[in-house]
Design an enzyme around this catalytic site. Sequence first.
Site, short mmCIF file in Angstrom:
data_model
loop_
_atom_site.label_atom_id
_atom_site.label_comp_id
_atom_site.label_asym_id
_atom_site.label_seq_id
_atom_site.Cartn_x
_atom_site.Cartn_y
_atom_site.Cartn_z
CD GLU A 1 -2.69 -1.22 -0.19
OE1 GLU A 1 -3.19 0.01 -0.63
OE2 GLU A 1 -2.89 -2.25 -0.69
CD1 TRP B 1 -1.57 0.25 -4.01
CD2 TRP B 1 -1.92 1.29 -5.60
NE1 TRP B 1 -2.03 -0.86 -5.09
CE2 TRP B 1 -2.32 0.18 -6.09
CE3 TRP B 1 -2.50 2.41 -6.75
CZ2 TRP B 1 -3.21 -0.21 -7.09
CZ3 TRP B 1 -3.01 1.96 -7.76
CH2 TRP B 1 -3.40 0.84 -8.27
CD1 TRP C 1 -17.49 15.63 -16.24
CD2 TRP C 1 -18.18 13.92 -15.20
NE1 TRP C 1 -16.37 14.32 -16.15
CE2 TRP C 1 -16.89 13.66 -15.34
CE3 TRP C 1 -18.96 13.37 -14.10
CZ2 TRP C 1 -16.13 12.40 -14.82
CZ3 TRP C 1 -18.22 11.97 -13.66
CH2 TRP C 1 -17.06 11.45 -13.98
CG ASN D 1 -8.59 2.79 0.61
OD1 ASN D 1 -8.47 3.93 -0.12
ND2 ASN D 1 -8.53 1.65 0.01
CD1 TRP E 1 -12.95 12.77 -12.69
CD2 TRP E 1 -11.38 13.61 -11.46
NE1 TRP E 1 -11.90 13.30 -13.72
CE2 TRP E 1 -10.94 13.94 -12.70
CE3 TRP E 1 -10.48 14.04 -10.38
CZ2 TRP E 1 -9.37 14.33 -13.32
CZ3 TRP E 1 -8.96 14.75 -10.70
CH2 TRP E 1 -8.89 14.80 -12.06
CD1 TRP F 1 -10.31 12.50 -4.95
CD2 TRP F 1 -12.26 11.98 -5.67
NE1 TRP F 1 -11.38 12.48 -4.03
CE2 TRP F 1 -12.54 12.35 -4.56
CE3 TRP F 1 -13.52 11.47 -6.63
CZ2 TRP F 1 -13.94 12.31 -3.68
CZ3 TRP F 1 -14.71 11.63 -5.87
CH2 TRP F 1 -14.90 12.06 -4.81
P1 FAD Z 1 -3.07 2.32 5.55
O1 FAD Z 1 -3.94 1.14 4.93
O2 FAD Z 1 -2.63 1.92 6.80
O3 FAD Z 1 -1.85 2.36 4.23
C1 FAD Z 1 -0.65 2.83 4.77
C2 FAD Z 1 -0.21 3.84 3.71
O4 FAD Z 1 -0.25 3.51 2.57
C3 FAD Z 1 -1.27 5.26 4.12
O5 FAD Z 1 -0.88 5.96 5.08
C4 FAD Z 1 -0.90 5.64 2.69
O6 FAD Z 1 0.16 6.73 2.68
C5 FAD Z 1 -0.56 4.84 1.64
N1 FAD Z 1 -1.63 4.40 1.00
C6 FAD Z 1 -2.72 3.44 1.41
N2 FAD Z 1 -3.51 3.15 0.40
C7 FAD Z 1 -3.24 3.80 -0.73
C8 FAD Z 1 -3.79 4.38 -1.85
N3 FAD Z 1 -4.71 3.85 -2.25
N4 FAD Z 1 -3.20 5.28 -2.57
C9 FAD Z 1 -2.13 6.06 -2.04
N5 FAD Z 1 -1.47 5.89 -1.16
C10 FAD Z 1 -2.12 4.93 -0.20
N6 FAD Z 1 -4.52 9.23 0.85
C11 FAD Z 1 -3.76 10.08 1.46
O7 FAD Z 1 -2.57 9.94 1.85
N7 FAD Z 1 -4.08 11.40 0.92
C12 FAD Z 1 -5.11 11.48 0.03
O8 FAD Z 1 -5.55 12.71 -0.15
C13 FAD Z 1 -5.83 10.53 -0.33
N8 FAD Z 1 -7.27 10.67 -0.85
C14 FAD Z 1 -7.81 9.63 -1.63
C15 FAD Z 1 -8.88 9.90 -2.26
C16 FAD Z 1 -9.64 8.85 -2.85
C17 FAD Z 1 -10.85 8.94 -3.59
C18 FAD Z 1 -9.15 7.44 -2.55
C19 FAD Z 1 -10.13 6.46 -2.92
C20 FAD Z 1 -7.97 7.18 -1.66
C21 FAD Z 1 -7.21 8.35 -1.25
N9 FAD Z 1 -6.20 8.22 -0.52
C22 FAD Z 1 -5.63 9.20 -0.01
C23 FAD Z 1 -5.77 6.84 -0.30
C24 FAD Z 1 -6.13 6.05 0.95
O9 FAD Z 1 -7.34 6.00 1.13
C25 FAD Z 1 -5.37 6.49 2.20
O10 FAD Z 1 -4.09 6.43 2.10
C26 FAD Z 1 -5.55 5.56 3.15
O11 FAD Z 1 -7.05 5.44 3.74
C27 FAD Z 1 -4.92 6.17 4.69
O12 FAD Z 1 -5.48 5.50 5.80
P2 FAD Z 1 -4.23 4.61 6.59
O13 FAD Z 1 -2.95 5.36 6.68
O14 FAD Z 1 -4.82 4.09 7.47
O15 FAD Z 1 -3.66 3.67 5.20
#
Ligand code: FAD
Length: 476
Positions: A272, A275, A303, A338, A356, A379
């Site tokens: 993750e 990502w 849209w 997420n 979006w 997004w």
């Molecule tokens: P965990 O599941 O514990 O993951 C660990 C770390 O991995 C996160 O802190 C983050 O840095 C990274 N990560 C995890 N999933 C993703 C992902 N899909 N894309 C990129 N990095 C990821 N993340 C943000 O940090 N900032 C945002 O502004 C943001 N906007 C989002 C908008 C949408 C529409 C979606 C679908 C996802 C977005 N995310 C964003 C990605 C993701 O949802 C969050 O990083 C995550 O929910 C953060 O929670 P966590 O730290 O507990 O994640």
Amino acid sequence: MARPVIVWFRNDLRLDDNPAVVAVARSGAPLVALYALDDDSPGPWRMGAASRWWLHHSLTALGADLARLGVPLTLRRGRAEFVLEGLIEETGAAGVYWNRLYEPWAMRRDSEIKANLRARGLTVESDNGALLFEPSRLRNGQGNAFKVFSPFWRACLATGGPAAPLPAPKAMTAAPAPGGDALADWRLLPTKPDWAQGLRESWRPGEADARRRLVEFAATRVGAYKVARDFPAGEGVSRLSPHLHFGEVSPRRVWAEVMAAAGEAGLPYLRELGWREFCHHLLVANPDMPERALDKRFGAFPWRDDPAALAAWQRGQTGYPLVDAAMREVWRTGYMHNRARMVAASFLVKHLLLPWQVGERWFWDTLVDADLANNSGGWQWVAGCGADAAPYFRVFNPVLQGEKFDPEGDYVRRNVPELAKLEARWIHRPWEAPADVLRRAGVRLGETYPGPIVDHARARARALAAFEEMRAAPPP
Ligand code: FAD
């Protein structure tokens, strides 16, 4: 006394694994620690309200950590190039060190600053403190930026893994303190109304808490992450995202801690972080990603414009409990799980057919982890117009998503209190509940909680028709 060096802090608000700080410590030069609040350079991507709340507290924490080393944190407000000019003149600094940012506006600004200062004979050093791998160095077989995640991540892992994190310096030499602003004068915190109560209850910004969260997660929860991460009511995720965004913990430190605690079992979690790397790689390769779909066919997407539907989504009043729980979670805590982000974003783009970019903006203002790369990447992924995105025709069903990932309805109960007493069987579809069930739960549809603002089956058909209309449009 040797001439001082300025460390220009940005989204690297920590002392551990901070290449710029370590470089100055190793050189023995006196340190001037600077944070510049530059609201001009980002243009439309100036920090949103929730991020400003976080920044205030994170700077307070960094200031205290630096003070323990005897170094004051100098705060200045204004365009970064002017702030630096002034500070160099006042302190007689010989150089400026920083860790790189990857937002397009910051890359442009910083390379200009670097060229100007170097032309005047100053030492300027920049390093990577934000990512595991330098995004522009990763290339596919054809020498281009990656468009698909799996080969990107394989290429990352094939590098042999990230460098080991650098320990925080135990001592620094401080330069005589230049004057600066008082943090309170920046007015980063909300006053009237003070909407930050839920943020205060949910978070403690700063390096110490970032580390505490990381250590606790790596020691006790990372092994269960692969399964637990999808359930928004539980403690399955790390909640490190705002700490990572503001650089209170480095991804290299996260990698090292997770590997030490869990070894291979930590890989689903580190993927993750992959990502996060991928989103930054995409943003560097596509500087217009926050504004324009990577799939250019989406320029012709029909849209809608519907302020009432947008307001219902923003306020968590769509009548779909999982969507509403998600939208109220972010409003209350500055965070959204997420799974909930995916469902709420999909609802805006597909059920409501709203662009979006409108949702991206709302998240930008309300998330404490608002991050240009991850937010625009997320997004575009949901909208089906990004790189390696979910196909547009996959329309999340918010009821089934709720029943699968919040089976007891605990996430809904926590965030939508007016449904708290509803039985789990009906909590994701209250409009189908028998009248006596609703009465016992104190729910009056249309009064205490709205009915669905769109019908799922009809909205899905409308979204697929819009997608076909776009596909039939002449190529861009
Ligand atoms: P965990 O599941 O514990 O993951 C660990 C770390 O991995 C996160 O802190 C983050 O840095 C990274 N990560 C995890 N999933 C993703 C992902 N899909 N894309 C990129 N990095 C990821 N993340 C943000 O940090 N900032 C945002 O502004 C943001 N906007 C989002 C908008 C949408 C529409 C979606 C679908 C996802 C977005 N995310 C964003 C990605 C993701 O949802 C969050 O990083 C995550 O929910 C953060 O929670 P966590 O730290 O507990 O994640």
